[in-house]
Enzyme design. Sequence first.
Site, PDB file in Angstrom:
ATOM      1  CG  HIS A 354     -49.829  -6.154 -11.872  1.00  0.00           C
ATOM      2  ND1 HIS A 354     -50.715  -5.210 -11.831  1.00  0.00           N
ATOM      3  CD2 HIS A 354     -50.038  -6.896 -13.127  1.00  0.00           C
ATOM      4  CE1 HIS A 354     -51.883  -5.691 -12.863  1.00  0.00           C
ATOM      5  NE2 HIS A 354     -51.293  -6.466 -13.684  1.00  0.00           N
ATOM      6  CE  LYS A 543     -53.221   2.186   0.764  1.00  0.00           C
ATOM      7  NZ  LYS A 543     -53.534   2.306  -0.750  1.00  0.00           N
ATOM      8  NE  ARG A 544     -53.044  -8.892   1.111  1.00  0.00           N
ATOM      9  CZ  ARG A 544     -53.247 -10.223   0.436  1.00  0.00           C
ATOM     10  NH1 ARG A 544     -54.199 -10.621  -0.154  1.00  0.00           N
ATOM     11  NH2 ARG A 544     -52.242 -11.139   0.937  1.00  0.00           N
ATOM     12  CE  LYS A 549     -50.518  -2.676  -0.796  1.00  0.00           C
ATOM     13  NZ  LYS A 549     -50.638  -2.231  -2.102  1.00  0.00           N
ATOM     14  CB  THR A 650     -56.968   0.583  -8.286  1.00  0.00           C
ATOM     15  OG1 THR A 650     -56.985  -0.567  -7.583  1.00  0.00           O
ATOM     16  CG2 THR A 650     -56.293   0.364  -9.444  1.00  0.00           C
ATOM     17  CE  LYS A 654     -61.113   0.066  -7.045  1.00  0.00           C
ATOM     18  NZ  LYS A 654     -60.286  -1.094  -6.428  1.00  0.00           N
TER      19      LYS A 654
END
Length: 816
Positions: A354, A543-544, A549, A650, A654
Site C-alpha cells: 500500500h 483525507k488523513r 498529501k 480512493t 469518490k
Amino acid sequence: MAVPQIIEAFAHRMMYSIAKDRHTATDFDVYQGLAFAVRDRLMERWFKTQSTYYLQDAKRVYYLSLEFLMGRALLNNVLNLGAEDSYLQAMRELGFKLEDIGEQEWDAGLGNGGLGRLAACILDAAATLELPFYGYGIRYEYGIFQQRILDGQQVEYPDGWLRYGNPWEIQRPDAIFPVRFYGHTRGSFDATGRYHVDWLDTQDVWAMAYDTPVAGFRNGTVNTLRLWSAKSSREFDLAHFNSGEYVRAVEDKTHSENISKVLYPADDQSAGKELRLKQQYFFVSATLQDVVRRFKKRPSWRWEELPDKVAIQMNDTHPALVVPELMRVLLDQEGLEWDLAWSLTQQVCAYTNHTILPEAMEVWPMDLWRNLLPRHVEIVEEIDRRFRLAVRARYPFDDAKLQRLAIVDHGHSVRMANLAIVGSHSVNGVAQLHTDILKASTFAEMNELFPGRINNKTNGITPRRWLLKSNPDLAALVSEAIGDRWTKDLDALRGLEPFATDAAFQERWTRVKRRNKERLADWGRRTQEFALDPAFLFDVQVKRIHEYKRQLLNLLHVATLWNRLRDGVDGGVPRAVLIGGKAAPAYWAAKQIIHLANAMARAIGEDPAAKGRLSLAFLPNYRVSLAEVVFPATELSEQISTAGTEASGTGNMKAALNGALTIGTLDGANVEIREEVGDPNIFIFGHTAEGIVRLRDAGYKPRDWAMAHPELRRAIDTIGNLEGGRFRALAWALMDSDHYFHCADYASYLETQERVSATYQKPAEWARMSILNVAGMGKFSIDRTVSEYARDIWNAHAVPVEGPPPEPSMQPALRL
Ligand code: IMP
C-alpha cells in the site's frame, strides 16, 4: 418484503429485544430495533450462502486485514436487500424518517484511512460478485479516535463504539481458538527419525469470533466478516487461583484481553510496539486455525489440495506472519516436509502493498520476536537461509545485493515486506504508477528475481455506498438518463456522455449539486462545527493529514487568495475551502497543520476583505459517515500529493463519482482518472514522479524557488506571522527542507487554480466537465478491482446462491 411485514418485524424486535414501547423508546432504541429487524432479514440468506459454499466445495478467499473501516450498516443493508421503498414507507407509517433513524448509528471505525476503507469496499464487491469470501480482522473495543478541535488543535477522544451494543455482530462463543505466545522451543527426533519441534510453556490467549453479515447487492449472497476478540485463557487463570492470588489472576486476565482493545491510530507508519506485534499474531493465528478447520471439514481432503480450496490475501504486511505461521502449522502440527509446506504456503498467500514511504515499511526487531514468537524466529531464519542460498546461486559475487534482499537484516530485524514477497505468489500495487514504482525502484531486485510476481490491481470504490446511497438525487438523475445497470456495471456510466452537452440535463445536474451543497452547509450549521455559503465553489480536501498529501500546499493557495483580497485584487470565484482529516496522535507536523488550518480559518472569517469571497473551514472528525455528506457536495477535489508518494488514493474516485472536478498531481490513481475522463476534463499540475526524482537528485533548493516567486514568499510569511508567529517553524521549514516539494509545485498549482476559477465562472462548461467525469468513472468500480484479484491472483469463481431465500418458517438452524 411488504410494508405490514416490516412493521410487524420491527414491532416484534422493539418489544422482545429492545423492551421498549412508543412511550419510552429513544431514537437510538428505534435504530437498534430496526437494525435487528433488518439483520433478521439477512439471516436466512446468510445460512443459505454459507451452506452453498459447503455443498459446492467452493474455493474460499480469505482477506486478512488489521483494518475494516465499515462506517454505518443500516441503510446500506436496506439498500442491498433492494427494499428501501418498503422500509421508507413502513417507517413513515410509524412516524419516522428512515434517514434520521440511520443517523443514530455509530460508525464502525475500525480503520485509519484508505487501507481500511478499501477492505470494506472489497467486502461489498466480493459479496456482490457472489465470491466465497471472508474478511478476517480484529474486533477492537476502541476504533479510530474521535477528533475534536479545542482552541484550534486536535484532541483525541476514545471511540467506544461498542458501548451501547452493536446489533450487527453475532458473538460466537463456540468459535474460539487458543493463541500462543512466549515460551520456548524444543527439537527432537521422532520414532521415524524425523526432526520435530515443540513450542512449549507458552502463555495462551483465546480468540473468540464475532461475525457480521455482509450482504451482496440484491443477489441473495451474504458473506461473513469475522473479527476476533481476545479473552483470557482458563489455564492462565488457574495457576494463580490455585495459589490464592485472586486479584493477580483478574489483573492478568485484563492484561491478556488488552490485545484487542485498541486500533493503532497511525496511518502509513509502523508502530514497532510489542502490543502491535501481538495483535498481528493474534489475528493471524486464530484466522489460520479457522481456515484449516473449514478446509478439514471437507469429506476427504489432502494437503496438496490446499491451494485449490484456499486463497489468502494480506492487506499490507500487517498479516505477513501468516507465512511463518502456516509453515509452523504444516511442519510442526501436520508433519509435512519443508518443501511441500513451502510450496503450499506460496501458492496460497498473496500480498498487497500500500505504500512506498520508508517509514511505513514494517521492520521488527528480532529480539522482540525471539521473546514473543520463538518458533517463528526459527522458521523465518530457515526461510531466510534458503532464500539466501537461492540468491547466492543466482548472483554469486554480489554480497550487497544479498544484504538488500534478505528477509532477516544482519540477524537483528525482520523485513516484513521481504518476507511477504518471498512467501507469496503475487505481490500487487494499488495503482499503475504505484506498481511501476514498486517494480522499477522499491522492489526492483525482487522483481528481477521473481519476474511476473509483482502485478497491478488499481483500487476502486463501491458505487453502492458512494453514489447510490450517499447521493440519492444524483443517482436518480443518472438512472433516469441511462437506466440503473451502472449499480452493478459501472462502465455503463459511459452512457452519460451524450448528456454532457444537453443544456436541460446540465441544469438539473447543477441543481442536484446545489442541493447537496446545501445539505452539507445545513450539517455544518446543525453541528455548529463550520459555516458554509452554498453559493461559493466548494473546494474540498478530506483525507488523513500527512505532509506528503500536502494540505500545506492547499493552505499556501488559500493564503495567496487571502493576500490578493487584502490587496484589493480579484481573488477569482468565491471559494469555500474545506479541509478535513485526522492526524496520527504522535505526528507533530500533521497536528501543526490542523492547528494552522483552524487558525487561518478564524482569521479569514474575521477579515472583512474576505467576506463574500473566501472562506476556510476545518471539518472536525472526518469519518465514513461524514464523507458520505461531503463528497456529494464537493465541486473541486484536491488530490495534490507530491508525485510518487500516494499509492492510489480512493477519495479522488469518490469525489469524481459524485461529479467533482479534480485538481491533482500525476500521482497514484489520478494518472488513471486522467486517462478515463480525458486530459481536458481534469486539472493536472506540478512535477511528475520522475521530475521530482530529478529535482531531488539535482540538489533541490526550496529557498531558491520561494525567492523566485513573490506570492509564494508572501504566502509563507502570511502563515509564519499568524497568531504571533506560532507557525513560523512550520512555514520556514518549507524554505529549508521542503521534503515534499511544495515550493517547486506552487507556481503550477496557482496557475491551475486560476484556470479552475475561470472555468467555474462558465456554469455550462463546468457542468459538462462534471458529467464527463462521472461518465469516466467506470474503471474505478471496486467490482472491477475484485474481479481482477479473483481472476489473476485467487483463481476464485462466483458461487451464486440459487433461488429465493427459504421461507421464515423453514428455519434451517432449527431443522438441524
Ligand atoms: P463455517 O463456514 O464452518 O464457519 O460455517 C458457517 C455456516 O456454514 C454454518 O452456520 C452453516 O450454516 C454452514 N455450514 C457449516 N458446515 C456446513 C456443512 O457441512 N454443510 C452445509 N453447510 C454448512
